[in-house]
Design a protein around this motif. Structure first.
Motif, short mmCIF file in Angstrom:
data_model
loop_
_atom_site.label_atom_id
_atom_site.label_comp_id
_atom_site.label_asym_id
_atom_site.label_seq_id
_atom_site.Cartn_x
_atom_site.Cartn_y
_atom_site.Cartn_z
N HIS A 70 1.08 -1.22 -0.01
CA HIS A 70 0.39 0.09 0.17
C HIS A 70 0.89 1.37 0.18
O HIS A 70 0.44 2.02 -0.49
N ARG A 71 1.71 1.13 0.74
CA ARG A 71 2.60 2.87 0.83
C ARG A 71 3.55 2.87 -0.36
O ARG A 71 4.19 4.04 -0.72
N ALA A 72 4.07 1.72 -1.52
CA ALA A 72 4.58 1.88 -2.49
C ALA A 72 3.21 2.31 -3.87
O ALA A 72 3.68 2.78 -4.64
N PHE A 73 1.80 1.97 -3.20
CA PHE A 73 0.85 2.30 -4.34
C PHE A 73 0.74 4.06 -4.43
O PHE A 73 1.17 4.79 -4.74
N LEU A 74 0.57 4.33 -2.60
CA LEU A 74 0.88 5.30 -2.64
C LEU A 74 1.87 6.45 -3.04
O LEU A 74 1.93 7.29 -3.42
N ARG A 75 3.36 5.93 -2.98
CA ARG A 75 4.31 5.96 -3.93
C ARG A 75 4.32 6.63 -5.22
O ARG A 75 4.33 7.81 -6.03
N ARG A 76 3.76 5.69 -5.74
CA ARG A 76 4.05 5.70 -7.48
C ARG A 76 2.61 6.68 -7.62
O ARG A 76 3.10 7.20 -8.76
N THR A 77 1.50 6.45 -6.96
CA THR A 77 0.61 7.50 -7.32
C THR A 77 0.82 9.03 -7.01
O THR A 77 0.65 9.84 -7.66
N LEU A 96 2.04 8.07 10.88
CA LEU A 96 3.40 8.01 10.87
C LEU A 96 4.30 8.41 10.51
O LEU A 96 4.32 7.95 9.45
N PRO A 97 5.42 8.86 10.14
CA PRO A 97 6.17 9.25 9.25
C PRO A 97 6.71 7.71 9.41
O PRO A 97 7.32 6.59 9.84
N THR A 98 7.14 7.75 7.77
CA THR A 98 7.62 6.18 7.50
C THR A 98 8.53 6.20 6.33
O THR A 98 9.26 7.59 6.28
N GLN A 99 9.24 5.03 5.78
CA GLN A 99 10.12 5.48 4.57
C GLN A 99 9.69 6.27 3.25
O GLN A 99 8.28 5.56 2.56
N GLY A 100 9.76 7.08 3.13
CA GLY A 100 8.91 7.53 1.63
C GLY A 100 7.96 8.22 1.52
O GLY A 100 7.15 7.97 1.78
N ASN A 101 8.25 9.29 2.39
CA ASN A 101 6.97 10.42 2.84
C ASN A 101 6.40 10.76 1.88
O ASN A 101 7.38 10.50 0.73
N ALA A 106 7.09 13.76 -3.20
CA ALA A 106 6.48 14.69 -3.95
C ALA A 106 8.44 15.34 -4.89
O ALA A 106 7.68 16.46 -5.94
N GLU A 107 8.34 16.23 -4.21
CA GLU A 107 9.96 16.69 -3.85
C GLU A 107 10.88 16.18 -4.94
O GLU A 107 11.67 17.05 -5.35
N THR A 108 11.56 14.83 -4.51
CA THR A 108 11.97 14.34 -5.54
C THR A 108 11.27 14.47 -7.33
O THR A 108 12.17 14.52 -7.66
#
Ligand SMILES: C[S@@+](CC[C@H](N)C(=O)[O-])C[C@H]1O[C@@H](n2cnc3c(N)ncnc32)[C@H](O)[C@@H]1O
Length: 298
Positions: A70-77, A96-101, A106-108
């Motif tokens: 799910h976090r990978a989905f969020l990053r891709r979106t 909570l903050p995690t890896q790849g917030n 967005a900034e990358t």
């Protein structure tokens, strides 16, 4: 080859650093953000959260893998939205903050992109504020999604989000924490109505496929019962109802799908049965019970 069980044992062994706890927070009661953090392999969690997570694992042993998916989905979106020209992100129920917030992705993808996180949980607020102390582009606001107008009108939201420019609205793993009587569809509609054309909404939600997959439906019902007993929330809804939350937008390809299937990165995706994460392998049922998609407001 290790198993999910080994992975969980590893997770339990991991060192838990001292955590700063805001006054008034009762860590003897499990909490959504911290249970999810545990599932993601994070360290902002306490015995009550870990106990709840382990009860969940008895129902859905691959829940930690789906949480990662799910976090990978969020990053891709977020990368997709940045590629579509979105430069400001409103991430509600940010966790909570995690890896790849969100703000990091967005900034990358788009240097200078701005992010406003919103969450109700004081521990999330404290730790996100600490993480963002030096950030000029990202901030967090404490607010309740059940009062969407309070978010849209919030001074700190307005300082960073220009509602005349396309906005990336993230409602990831938050609407399923609203009860039916709290009208999650109305809340999504209200938030989407505040956005100008060119904006996008990302929604992910626990899914109960009903009679089309009785095995998945049974797991969803058991998980729903556990979540409501222990956390007081958690709804695994049907596809039609979740689709309705995108009202006012057009779903972009591939539509509302199991989160690992939303535009997988080349090389990342294998197949639906067994997947491998380093030494860990799993065969998934939980895969079917988390849907996500992106809608574009035209
Ligand atoms: C499962 S986490 C999701 C985190 C992140 N969005 C993700 O998808 O990885 C759900 C978050 O929603 C927050 N939340 C729950 N109810 C909320 C409400 N009424 N208003 C704002 N945030 C809420 C919780 O505190 C938690 O941090």
């Amino acid at each position: 080859m290790g198993t999910i069980k080994d992975w969980v044992l590893d997770m339990r062994e991991r060192e838990k650093p001292a955590k700063e706890i805001p006054p008034g927070v009762d860590t003897s009661v499990p909490n959504i953000a911290r249970v999810y953090d545990y599932m993601l392999g994070g360290t902002f969690n306490f015995p009550a959260d870990r106990h709840m997570a382990e009860l969940t694992l008895q129902i859905a042993p691959d829940a930690p893998v789906l949480a990662q998916e799910h976090r990978a989905f969020l990053r891709r979106t977020v990368r997709f939205l940045a590629a579509e020209g979105v430069r400001q992100f409103l991430d509600i129920g940010s966790g909570l903050p995690t890896q790849g917030n969100t703000h990091e992705i967005a900034e990358t993808a788009a240097p200078g992109a701005r992010t406003v996180y919103v969450d109700i949980d004081p521990i999330v607020i404290l730790h996100t504020r600490q993480l963002l102390a030096a950030s000029a582009t990202a901030t967090i606001v404490q607010a309740d999604i059940r009062e969407p107008d309070g978010i849209v009108q919030h001074r700190h939201v307005r300082e960073r989000i220009d509602f005349s420019e396309p906005v990336g609205l993230l409602l990831c793993a938050i609407l399923h924490h609203l009860h039916d009587h709290e009208a999650p569809g109305e809340i999504a509609r209200h938030l989407i109505a505040a956005l100008p054309p060119g904006s996008h909404v990302v929604i992910s939600h626990f899914h109960n496929p009903g009679s089309s997959r009785p095995d998945v439906a049974l797991q969803a019902e058991e998980a729903e019962r556990l979540f409501n007993e222990r956390l007081g929330t958690g709804r695994w809804r049907g596809r039609e109802e979740i689709s309705g939350y995108f009202s006012g937008t057009d779903l972009v390809d591939p539509g509302l799908v199991c989160v690992p299937d939303w535009r997988p990165d080349p090389g990342e995706y294998q197949f639906r049965g067994t997947r491998y994460y380093g030494d860990y392998a799993y065969t998934s049922l939980t895969y079917q019970s988390w849907l996500g998609g992106v809608g574009r407001k035209n």
